[in-house]
Design an enzyme around this catalytic site. Sequence first.
Site, PDB file in Angstrom:
ATOM      1  N   ALA A   1      58.402  -2.642  28.179  1.00 60.26           N
ATOM      2  CA  ALA A   1      57.037  -2.334  28.599  1.00 60.26           C
ATOM      3  C   ALA A   1      56.949  -0.888  29.080  1.00 60.26           C
ATOM      4  O   ALA A   1      57.726  -0.446  29.926  1.00 60.26           O
ATOM      5  CB  ALA A   1      56.611  -3.290  29.707  1.00 60.26           C
TER       6      ALA A   1
ATOM      7  N   GLN B   1      55.930  -1.210  23.272  1.00 58.87           N
ATOM      8  CA  GLN B   1      54.987  -2.072  23.984  1.00 58.87           C
ATOM      9  C   GLN B   1      54.247  -1.239  25.034  1.00 58.87           C
ATOM     10  O   GLN B   1      54.867  -0.690  25.947  1.00 58.87           O
ATOM     11  CB  GLN B   1      55.695  -3.244  24.657  1.00 58.87           C
ATOM     12  CG  GLN B   1      54.711  -4.255  25.246  1.00 58.87           C
ATOM     13  CD  GLN B   1      55.367  -5.321  26.078  1.00 58.87           C
ATOM     14  OE1 GLN B   1      55.907  -5.033  27.146  1.00 58.87           O
ATOM     15  NE2 GLN B   1      55.324  -6.565  25.619  1.00 58.87           N
TER      16      GLN B   1
ATOM     17  N   HIS C   1      50.387  -5.027  25.454  1.00 63.60           N
ATOM     18  CA  HIS C   1      50.870  -6.050  26.386  1.00 63.60           C
ATOM     19  C   HIS C   1      49.674  -6.736  27.048  1.00 63.60           C
ATOM     20  O   HIS C   1      49.061  -6.212  27.963  1.00 63.60           O
ATOM     21  CB  HIS C   1      51.757  -5.390  27.444  1.00 63.60           C
ATOM     22  CG  HIS C   1      52.626  -6.344  28.204  1.00 63.60           C
ATOM     23  ND1 HIS C   1      52.373  -7.699  28.277  1.00 63.60           N
ATOM     24  CD2 HIS C   1      53.759  -6.138  28.936  1.00 63.60           C
ATOM     25  CE1 HIS C   1      53.304  -8.282  29.018  1.00 63.60           C
ATOM     26  NE2 HIS C   1      54.155  -7.351  29.431  1.00 63.60           N
ATOM     27  N   GLY C   2      49.398  -7.956  26.571  1.00 65.44           N
ATOM     28  CA  GLY C   2      48.303  -8.737  27.139  1.00 65.44           C
ATOM     29  C   GLY C   2      48.805 -10.018  27.775  1.00 65.44           C
ATOM     30  O   GLY C   2      48.096 -11.028  27.767  1.00 65.44           O
TER      31      GLY C   2
ATOM     32  N   TYR D   1      49.782  -9.293  33.840  1.00 62.62           N
ATOM     33  CA  TYR D   1      49.453  -7.884  34.022  1.00 62.62           C
ATOM     34  C   TYR D   1      47.976  -7.642  33.697  1.00 62.62           C
ATOM     35  O   TYR D   1      47.213  -8.586  33.516  1.00 62.62           O
ATOM     36  CB  TYR D   1      50.414  -7.014  33.208  1.00 62.62           C
ATOM     37  CG  TYR D   1      51.835  -7.165  33.689  1.00 62.62           C
ATOM     38  CD1 TYR D   1      52.180  -6.871  35.011  1.00 62.62           C
ATOM     39  CD2 TYR D   1      52.850  -7.659  32.848  1.00 62.62           C
ATOM     40  CE1 TYR D   1      53.475  -7.039  35.477  1.00 62.62           C
ATOM     41  CE2 TYR D   1      54.143  -7.829  33.311  1.00 62.62           C
ATOM     42  CZ  TYR D   1      54.455  -7.521  34.628  1.00 62.62           C
ATOM     43  OH  TYR D   1      55.732  -7.689  35.085  1.00 62.62           O
TER      44      TYR D   1
ATOM     45  N   ARG E   1      50.838  -9.010  22.504  1.00 59.79           N
ATOM     46  CA  ARG E   1      51.571 -10.096  23.163  1.00 59.79           C
ATOM     47  C   ARG E   1      50.643 -10.829  24.123  1.00 59.79           C
ATOM     48  O   ARG E   1      49.916 -10.211  24.894  1.00 59.79           O
ATOM     49  CB  ARG E   1      52.783  -9.562  23.928  1.00 59.79           C
ATOM     50  CG  ARG E   1      53.750 -10.686  24.334  1.00 59.79           C
ATOM     51  CD  ARG E   1      54.976 -10.177  25.059  1.00 59.79           C
ATOM     52  NE  ARG E   1      56.139 -11.013  24.766  1.00 59.79           N
ATOM     53  CZ  ARG E   1      57.128 -11.242  25.622  1.00 59.79           C
ATOM     54  NH1 ARG E   1      57.122 -10.697  26.820  1.00 59.79           N
ATOM     55  NH2 ARG E   1      58.152 -11.997  25.275  1.00 59.79           N
TER      56      ARG E   1
ATOM     57  N   GLY F   1      65.242 -12.459  24.196  1.00 61.72           N
ATOM     58  CA  GLY F   1      65.378 -11.513  25.293  1.00 61.72           C
ATOM     59  C   GLY F   1      66.772 -11.493  25.874  1.00 61.72           C
ATOM     60  O   GLY F   1      67.600 -10.660  25.525  1.00 61.72           O
ATOM     61  N   ARG F   2      67.063 -12.445  26.763  1.00 59.18           N
ATOM     62  CA  ARG F   2      68.346 -12.438  27.466  1.00 59.18           C
ATOM     63  C   ARG F   2      69.540 -12.540  26.515  1.00 59.18           C
ATOM     64  O   ARG F   2      70.571 -11.902  26.749  1.00 59.18           O
ATOM     65  CB  ARG F   2      68.364 -13.580  28.484  1.00 59.18           C
ATOM     66  CG  ARG F   2      67.434 -13.359  29.664  1.00 59.18           C
ATOM     67  CD  ARG F   2      67.191 -14.616  30.459  1.00 59.18           C
ATOM     68  NE  ARG F   2      66.410 -15.586  29.692  1.00 59.18           N
ATOM     69  CZ  ARG F   2      65.969 -16.742  30.181  1.00 59.18           C
ATOM     70  NH1 ARG F   2      66.244 -17.088  31.425  1.00 59.18           N
ATOM     71  NH2 ARG F   2      65.273 -17.567  29.427  1.00 59.18           N
TER      72      ARG F   2
END
Length: 365
Positions: free
Chosen positions: A62, A104, A176-177, A181, A228, A319-320
Amino acid sequence: MAANSTTIPLLVPYKMGNFNLSHRVVLAPLTRNRSYNNVPQPHALLYYSQRATKGGFLIAEATGVSNTAQGYPDTPGIWTNEQVEAWKPIVEAVHEKGGIFFCQIWHVGRASSYAFQPDGQAPISCTDKGVTPGLDGMDWSPPRRLRTDEVPGIVNDFRLAARNAIEAGFDGVEIHGANGYLLDQFMKDQVNDRTDEYGGSLENRCRCPLEIVEAVVNEVGADRVGMRLSPFASYMEAADSNPEALGLYMANAVNEFGILYLHVIEPRMIKINDKYETPHSLLPMRKAFKGTFIAAGGYNREDGNKAVADNYSDLVAFGRLFLANPDLPRRFELNTPLNKYNRNTFYIPDPVIGYTDYPFLEDSF
């Protein structure tokens, strides 16, 4: 011997708009808090290039669209020339490996505090309702409700950030939606308490995010834009009373702009009558959206293969697992053991530890 990728759904090639992907394993956007003073650093070049493959799709962490977009230490931005120039060698390194790289673009909204804001001002949001808890157990600072006439300025910040991302060499941008946020704050009726054209009805609550989509598409082209969303989540106390309607509305609405992809976070499992169930599904959104659909949210190799095989999703973001396994597509191909991620090093400022020191498969032999 390597497995035949044709038998592994995650490794079947896929055409995403103008991009030819060699597999369907996507690097999810992951905040790592290692962009000192909001400027991407040389160590990010190694981090991203380690995870790049020919025809692989990576989404950068981000990245703030303005000096009001920050809410965490050392997260990158893309609103200054210095930041754009710092991103260029990182993007080039991914391209040298044959990867496709999107940035992003992000605004935290009320998930911030005075310390991260210019001149110690209040964070901005669709509301003046605060959110707790904040960073490291401290509450976020009370936000300031954006005036109606200020919303176009936020839209323009995203437009300029998209332009800067393309200038930095990125192949496209992801708006980034999600995750509580700023744009998610506008969309969710448990947060948005406005009475102007940006609040109230579902259509009004989605107006700001969709104005951003339109502006970004007009700036860089629909074939370079993804978004997103997390309609079913309640991150940062941002929940909605009818997440199915919200998700379906947005999936249909962004179709009007012809964006490249929609990246959606899976609903979490909840306990119902002493059993853990997933009461919602991304399938209605997947069926409604006309472009590439990306699912994210705790997937492993087996789950990811099933999602693609069942046509539940075109691509799967990791991700991880990708953080801890820079060669994750290769490990999926061979079905080999994975490195375990160390949660304690996710957000530390160290440029190596827990960042670029996870071993590749060949290092294990």
